[in-house]
Write an enzyme that holds these catalytic residues in place. Structure first.
Site, PDB file in Angstrom:
ATOM      1  N   LEU A 148       5.310 -52.941  89.813  1.00 50.14           N
ATOM      2  CA  LEU A 148       4.487 -54.045  89.341  1.00 50.14           C
ATOM      3  C   LEU A 148       3.832 -53.604  88.040  1.00 50.14           C
ATOM      4  O   LEU A 148       3.512 -52.426  87.874  1.00 50.14           O
ATOM      5  CB  LEU A 148       3.388 -54.416  90.360  1.00 50.14           C
ATOM      6  CG  LEU A 148       3.811 -55.074  91.676  1.00 50.14           C
ATOM      7  CD1 LEU A 148       2.576 -55.300  92.551  1.00 50.14           C
ATOM      8  CD2 LEU A 148       4.530 -56.394  91.438  1.00 50.14           C
ATOM      9  N   ASP A 149       3.622 -54.544  87.124  1.00 50.03           N
ATOM     10  CA  ASP A 149       2.933 -54.235  85.871  1.00 50.03           C
ATOM     11  C   ASP A 149       1.526 -53.701  86.158  1.00 50.03           C
ATOM     12  O   ASP A 149       0.922 -54.020  87.187  1.00 50.03           O
ATOM     13  CB  ASP A 149       2.801 -55.485  84.997  1.00 50.03           C
ATOM     14  CG  ASP A 149       4.139 -56.012  84.523  1.00 50.03           C
ATOM     15  OD1 ASP A 149       5.130 -55.271  84.597  1.00 50.03           O
ATOM     16  OD2 ASP A 149       4.173 -57.174  84.084  1.00 50.03           O
ATOM     17  N   ARG A 150       0.992 -52.943  85.215  1.00 56.44           N
ATOM     18  CA  ARG A 150      -0.362 -52.413  85.340  1.00 56.44           C
ATOM     19  C   ARG A 150      -1.376 -53.509  85.674  1.00 56.44           C
ATOM     20  O   ARG A 150      -2.260 -53.325  86.518  1.00 56.44           O
ATOM     21  CB  ARG A 150      -0.771 -51.728  84.027  1.00 56.44           C
ATOM     22  CG  ARG A 150      -2.222 -51.290  83.977  1.00 56.44           C
ATOM     23  CD  ARG A 150      -2.617 -50.834  82.581  1.00 56.44           C
ATOM     24  NE  ARG A 150      -1.944 -49.610  82.220  1.00 56.44           N
ATOM     25  CZ  ARG A 150      -2.413 -48.389  82.485  1.00 56.44           C
ATOM     26  NH1 ARG A 150      -3.582 -48.255  83.114  1.00 56.44           N
ATOM     27  NH2 ARG A 150      -1.756 -47.317  82.125  1.00 56.44           N
TER      28      ARG A 150
END
Length: 214
Positions: A43-45
């Protein structure tokens, strides 16, 4: 398998510049096993919500096969600027790198990798919309680029939205469903709405959810 409720603002693994990451804390999630769990996907930051981990090598192999085959059902919630003309649809736009010097920044590119995202509107209010999104492929920044390309950039998106607006990305990996066993129902998990999205979703019609006890 473990499913974490990932908070926004922390990377899942260390970047080239170092810094804290979720992986740095996986030792506390061994629960008696000799090895630490490992990421089954990313997942993106700035994305919050359901993150799947495999607890050992065999589990990671199985999960990797399920993700690659598109058999794991992923549901995202997003708050976007703008209002789609329809109530639901499918975004079918190939994606490629925007700029090699910008790392993972992406753009719509007919010569890029195929990417599909199904969507439907869950609420509308004063120029914003609450969308449910189901990516059928797993390209980097897929939901963010697809929504921006159709004129609905995600609230708080510093790359594909209004950089001057600030705030935290309004993207939640709301639910995941994993068919681990052929003879049993899929294993599902649902992430609660994070605090930074609560007010925006409430304005769009989302009702407060009961908090778990303890």
């Amino acid at each position: 398998m473990l499913v974490l409720d990932k908070p926004a603002g922390i990377a899942v693994h260390p970047g080239p510049k170092g810094g804290d990451s979720l992986e740095a804390h996986f030792d506390s999630l061994r629960f008696g096993l000799p090895r630490v769990p490992a990421l089954a996907h990313r997942l993106d930051r700035d994305t919050s919500g359901c993150l799947v981990l495999g607890r050992h090598r065999k589990a990671l192999q199985k999960l990797g096969q399920l993700f690659k085959a598109g058999r794991i059902d992923k549901t995202y919630w997003a708050v976007v600027e703008g209002s789609p003309a329809e109530e639901s649809g499918l975004i079918d736009l190939a994606l490629g790198r925007r700029d090699e010097t910008r790392g993972w920044w992406m753009q719509v590119d007919p010569a890029g990798q195929p990417a599909e995202t199904a969507w439907r509107v869950l609420g509308r209010h004063e120029g914003r919309s609450w969308l449910e999104l189901k990516p059928r492929t797993g390209r980097t920044h897929q939901i963010r680029v697809h929504c921006a390309a159709l004129g609905w950039p995600l609230v708080g998106d510093p790359i594909y939205g209004d950089r001057a607006a600030g705030g935290t990305l309004h993207l939640l990996a709301r639910a995941v469903s994993v068919p681990l066993y052929a003879s049993r129902a899929a294993v599902g998990a649902v992430a609660p709405v994070p605090g930074h999205m609560a007010d925006a979703l409430a304005a769009l019609g989302h009702r407060a959810e009961p908090q778990p006890e303890g």
